[in-house]
Design a protein around this motif. Structure first.
Motif, PDB file in Angstrom:
ATOM      1  N   ASP A 231       0.827  -1.206   0.000  1.00 44.56           N
ATOM      2  CA  ASP A 231       0.000   0.000   0.000  1.00 44.56           C
ATOM      3  C   ASP A 231       0.864   1.261   0.000  1.00 44.56           C
ATOM      4  O   ASP A 231       0.658   2.190  -0.793  1.00 44.56           O
ATOM      5  CB  ASP A 231      -0.910  -0.025   1.225  1.00 44.56           C
ATOM      6  N   LYS A 232       1.858   1.297   0.868  1.00 44.15           N
ATOM      7  CA  LYS A 232       2.644   2.515   1.054  1.00 44.15           C
ATOM      8  C   LYS A 232       3.678   2.738  -0.043  1.00 44.15           C
ATOM      9  O   LYS A 232       3.873   3.861  -0.513  1.00 44.15           O
ATOM     10  CB  LYS A 232       3.333   2.472   2.416  1.00 44.15           C
ATOM     11  N   TYR A 233       4.341   1.653  -0.459  1.00 44.03           N
ATOM     12  CA  TYR A 233       5.471   1.802  -1.388  1.00 44.03           C
ATOM     13  C   TYR A 233       5.206   1.233  -2.777  1.00 44.03           C
ATOM     14  O   TYR A 233       5.940   1.538  -3.712  1.00 44.03           O
ATOM     15  CB  TYR A 233       6.719   1.126  -0.799  1.00 44.03           C
ATOM     16  N   GLY A 234       4.196   0.375  -2.916  1.00 47.26           N
ATOM     17  CA  GLY A 234       3.867  -0.192  -4.216  1.00 47.26           C
ATOM     18  C   GLY A 234       4.513  -1.543  -4.451  1.00 47.26           C
ATOM     19  O   GLY A 234       5.497  -1.919  -3.803  1.00 47.26           O
ATOM     20  N   PRO A 235       3.968  -2.313  -5.396  1.00 43.87           N
ATOM     21  CA  PRO A 235       4.475  -3.663  -5.670  1.00 43.87           C
ATOM     22  C   PRO A 235       5.944  -3.711  -6.089  1.00 43.87           C
ATOM     23  O   PRO A 235       6.655  -4.660  -5.746  1.00 43.87           O
ATOM     24  CB  PRO A 235       3.566  -4.144  -6.807  1.00 43.87           C
ATOM     25  N   ARG A 236       6.417  -2.707  -6.820  1.00 44.87           N
ATOM     26  CA  ARG A 236       7.818  -2.738  -7.264  1.00 44.87           C
ATOM     27  C   ARG A 236       8.773  -2.770  -6.072  1.00 44.87           C
ATOM     28  O   ARG A 236       9.778  -3.493  -6.077  1.00 44.87           O
ATOM     29  CB  ARG A 236       8.116  -1.537  -8.160  1.00 44.87           C
ATOM     30  N   GLU A 237       8.463  -1.992  -5.040  1.00 49.30           N
ATOM     31  CA  GLU A 237       9.348  -1.952  -3.878  1.00 49.30           C
ATOM     32  C   GLU A 237       9.267  -3.245  -3.069  1.00 49.30           C
ATOM     33  O   GLU A 237      10.258  -3.663  -2.461  1.00 49.30           O
ATOM     34  CB  GLU A 237       9.011  -0.747  -2.998  1.00 49.30           C
ATOM     35  N   VAL A 238       8.097  -3.877  -3.043  1.00 48.90           N
ATOM     36  CA  VAL A 238       7.982  -5.161  -2.346  1.00 48.90           C
ATOM     37  C   VAL A 238       8.789  -6.227  -3.080  1.00 48.90           C
ATOM     38  O   VAL A 238       9.443  -7.071  -2.448  1.00 48.90           O
ATOM     39  CB  VAL A 238       6.507  -5.566  -2.191  1.00 48.90           C
ATOM     40  N   VAL A 239       8.779  -6.200  -4.405  1.00 46.04           N
ATOM     41  CA  VAL A 239       9.633  -7.107  -5.170  1.00 46.04           C
ATOM     42  C   VAL A 239      11.101  -6.818  -4.865  1.00 46.04           C
ATOM     43  O   VAL A 239      11.910  -7.746  -4.717  1.00 46.04           O
ATOM     44  CB  VAL A 239       9.340  -6.986  -6.675  1.00 46.04           C
ATOM     45  N   ALA A 240      11.461  -5.549  -4.728  1.00 44.24           N
ATOM     46  CA  ALA A 240      12.836  -5.197  -4.354  1.00 44.24           C
ATOM     47  C   ALA A 240      13.180  -5.744  -2.975  1.00 44.24           C
ATOM     48  O   ALA A 240      14.322  -6.160  -2.724  1.00 44.24           O
ATOM     49  CB  ALA A 240      13.019  -3.681  -4.389  1.00 44.24           C
ATOM     50  N   ASP A 241      12.204  -5.760  -2.055  1.00 42.93           N
ATOM     51  CA  ASP A 241      12.420  -6.374  -0.739  1.00 42.93           C
ATOM     52  C   ASP A 241      12.791  -7.846  -0.887  1.00 42.93           C
ATOM     53  O   ASP A 241      13.695  -8.349  -0.201  1.00 42.93           O
ATOM     54  CB  ASP A 241      11.147  -6.274   0.111  1.00 42.93           C
ATOM     55  N   VAL A 242      12.062  -8.552  -1.767  1.00 42.03           N
ATOM     56  CA  VAL A 242      12.345  -9.970  -1.993  1.00 42.03           C
ATOM     57  C   VAL A 242      13.768 -10.157  -2.487  1.00 42.03           C
ATOM     58  O   VAL A 242      14.523 -10.998  -1.972  1.00 42.03           O
ATOM     59  CB  VAL A 242      11.349 -10.565  -3.012  1.00 42.03           C
TER      60      VAL A 242
ATOM     61  N   ILE B  65      17.121 -20.140  -5.095  1.00 38.24           N
ATOM     62  CA  ILE B  65      17.523 -18.902  -4.422  1.00 38.24           C
ATOM     63  C   ILE B  65      16.683 -17.749  -4.954  1.00 38.24           C
ATOM     64  O   ILE B  65      16.171 -16.929  -4.191  1.00 38.24           O
ATOM     65  CB  ILE B  65      19.019 -18.627  -4.629  1.00 38.24           C
ATOM     66  N   HIS B  66      16.564 -17.675  -6.281  1.00 38.32           N
ATOM     67  CA  HIS B  66      15.766 -16.625  -6.923  1.00 38.32           C
ATOM     68  C   HIS B  66      14.604 -17.266  -7.664  1.00 38.32           C
ATOM     69  O   HIS B  66      14.736 -18.335  -8.253  1.00 38.32           O
ATOM     70  CB  HIS B  66      16.619 -15.812  -7.900  1.00 38.32           C
ATOM     71  N   ASP B  67      13.466 -16.593  -7.645  1.00 38.41           N
ATOM     72  CA  ASP B  67      12.273 -17.109  -8.312  1.00 38.41           C
ATOM     73  C   ASP B  67      11.603 -15.961  -9.057  1.00 38.41           C
ATOM     74  O   ASP B  67      11.844 -14.772  -8.762  1.00 38.41           O
ATOM     75  CB  ASP B  67      11.308 -17.691  -7.261  1.00 38.41           C
ATOM     76  N   ASP B  68      10.761 -16.304 -10.038  1.00 41.34           N
ATOM     77  CA  ASP B  68       9.886 -15.288 -10.617  1.00 41.34           C
ATOM     78  C   ASP B  68       9.000 -14.738  -9.498  1.00 41.34           C
ATOM     79  O   ASP B  68       8.606 -15.470  -8.584  1.00 41.34           O
ATOM     80  CB  ASP B  68       9.004 -15.903 -11.704  1.00 41.34           C
ATOM     81  N   VAL B  69       8.719 -13.448  -9.572  1.00 40.13           N
ATOM     82  CA  VAL B  69       7.935 -12.826  -8.499  1.00 40.13           C
ATOM     83  C   VAL B  69       6.821 -11.964  -9.086  1.00 40.13           C
ATOM     84  O   VAL B  69       7.024 -11.220 -10.038  1.00 40.13           O
ATOM     85  CB  VAL B  69       8.818 -11.965  -7.569  1.00 40.13           C
ATOM     86  N   THR B  70       5.639 -12.078  -8.475  1.00 39.66           N
ATOM     87  CA  THR B  70       4.507 -11.230  -8.852  1.00 39.66           C
ATOM     88  C   THR B  70       3.810 -10.760  -7.585  1.00 39.66           C
ATOM     89  O   THR B  70       3.463 -11.580  -6.724  1.00 39.66           O
ATOM     90  CB  THR B  70       3.497 -11.998  -9.714  1.00 39.66           C
ATOM     91  N   ALA B  71       3.637  -9.431  -7.484  1.00 35.76           N
ATOM     92  CA  ALA B  71       2.923  -8.841  -6.361  1.00 35.76           C
ATOM     93  C   ALA B  71       1.854  -7.924  -6.924  1.00 35.76           C
ATOM     94  O   ALA B  71       2.145  -7.072  -7.789  1.00 35.76           O
ATOM     95  CB  ALA B  71       3.867  -8.044  -5.461  1.00 35.76           C
ATOM     96  N   VAL B  72       0.614  -8.078  -6.452  1.00 36.48           N
ATOM     97  CA  VAL B  72      -0.518  -7.277  -6.911  1.00 36.48           C
ATOM     98  C   VAL B  72      -1.173  -6.631  -5.689  1.00 36.48           C
ATOM     99  O   VAL B  72      -1.406  -7.303  -4.681  1.00 36.48           O
ATOM    100  CB  VAL B  72      -1.571  -8.135  -7.641  1.00 36.48           C
ATOM    101  N   PHE B  73      -1.482  -5.342  -5.803  1.00 33.99           N
ATOM    102  CA  PHE B  73      -2.184  -4.640  -4.716  1.00 33.99           C
ATOM    103  C   PHE B  73      -3.491  -4.086  -5.266  1.00 33.99           C
ATOM    104  O   PHE B  73      -3.524  -3.488  -6.348  1.00 33.99           O
ATOM    105  CB  PHE B  73      -1.333  -3.504  -4.164  1.00 33.99           C
ATOM    106  N   CYS B  74      -4.567  -4.285  -4.507  1.00 33.86           N
ATOM    107  CA  CYS B  74      -5.902  -3.806  -4.911  1.00 33.86           C
ATOM    108  C   CYS B  74      -6.450  -2.903  -3.823  1.00 33.86           C
ATOM    109  O   CYS B  74      -6.491  -3.281  -2.644  1.00 33.86           O
ATOM    110  CB  CYS B  74      -6.857  -4.975  -5.122  1.00 33.86           C
ATOM    111  N   ARG B  75      -6.926  -1.753  -4.239  1.00 29.37           N
ATOM    112  CA  ARG B  75      -7.564  -0.816  -3.313  1.00 29.37           C
ATOM    113  C   ARG B  75      -9.049  -0.695  -3.672  1.00 29.37           C
ATOM    114  O   ARG B  75      -9.405  -0.581  -4.839  1.00 29.37           O
ATOM    115  CB  ARG B  75      -6.904   0.567  -3.383  1.00 29.37           C
ATOM    116  N   PHE B  76      -9.897  -0.727  -2.645  1.00 25.76           N
ATOM    117  CA  PHE B  76     -11.338  -0.697  -2.868  1.00 25.76           C
ATOM    118  C   PHE B  76     -11.913   0.653  -2.421  1.00 25.76           C
ATOM    119  O   PHE B  76     -11.451   1.216  -1.428  1.00 25.76           O
ATOM    120  CB  PHE B  76     -12.013  -1.819  -2.085  1.00 25.76           C
TER     121      PHE B  76
END
Length: 251
Positions: free
Chosen positions: A213-224, A240-251
């Motif tokens: 929510d605060k930083y967006g999916p790109r930054e969460v992927v950077a955390d990974v 060690i490394h995997d494909d990563v997908t993070a989705v955020f939905c706001r209602f």
């Protein structure tokens, strides 16, 4: 529903087996199972082909009948993708290409979710029953044996785990649920490349949702990626490394 996402391959020199398809009313996240070297899948198609066909087939089923259960949508999508393979593929092969599926649908009255395979859906609810609903299919974490032969034997069986591949009836084993639309505030979908923030690295589901929510999916992927780089080789089972997908939905 407002949707933002980031999808990234494990490395720039290999195809991304993850796939995202999103509209204002539904989100689909697929994580194709990377084929082990030397395994004969009986199929002329690769995993990126599978996820690129299954996701649109699921979308067609969602749009054709907006009141259909997500189990029916998943079953129809798998069946349609099997038909797309054609006669050149042996769909009786237990090593046929496969993928996880995570679905979120925002309807008039409910928010519905379905998870098949080791991905996750998070739904935050407000009001008197505020909290976090976690739709997680973690059956692959409890296998007794992870050898190629055992995984082949356990795939799409009640003794092992279920995944989208060559059995439409796998849809009936999906983790599903519905939440009243009026109480939903935020949601997220993620592949196991992102859930490892919780399962390996000690984050909480709430922390992951808040950071999306605060930083967006790109930054969460950077955390990974930062956690992966800081991890000693062999510290965890699997890649060690995997494909990563993070989705955020706001209602």
């Amino acid at each position: 529903m407002e949707v933002t996402y980031h999808c990234q391959a494990a490395s720039p020199d290999r195809p991304n087996d993850d796939f995202v398809l999103a509209t204002e009313t539904f989100v689909l996240v697929l994580d194709g199972a990377t084929a082990p070297a030397g395994v004969d899948s009986g199929c002329v198609h690769d995993v990126p082909w599978l996820v690129a066909h299954l996701a649109p087939n699921l979308a067609v089923a969602l749009l054709r009948d907006r009141s259909a259960s997500l189990v029916d949508v998943l079953r129809d999508g798998i069946a349609a993708t099997m038909a797309d393979h054609g006669d050149a593929c042996d769909l009786t092969n237990p090593d046929s290409p496969s993928t996880t599926v995570a679905m979120l649908r925002c309807g008039v009255d409910t928010v519905d979710y379905a998870v098949l395979g080791d991905s996750a859906v998070l739904i935050e609810v407000g009001g008197d029953d505020s909290g976090l609903i976690i739709g997680l299919d973690d059956r692959t974490a409890f296998l007794d044996d992870y050898s190629l032969a055992a995984v082949r034997r356990l795939r799409n069986t009640d003794a092992g785990f279920w995944i989208a591949s060559n059995k439409p009836e796998a849809a009936e084993r999906a983790v599903v649920g519905s939440v009243p639309r009026a109480v939903v505030t935020r949601a997220a979908l993620m592949t196991d490349g992102v859930t490892r923030l919780v399962e390996r690295y000690g984050r909480s589901w709430r922390d992951v949702l808040d950071r999306l929510d605060k930083y967006g999916p790109r930054e969460v992927v950077a955390d990974v990626r930062a956690e992966e780089r800081a991890t000693a080789p062999g510290a965890f089972k699997g890649k060690i490394h995997d494909d990563v997908t993070a989705v955020f939905c706001r209602f």
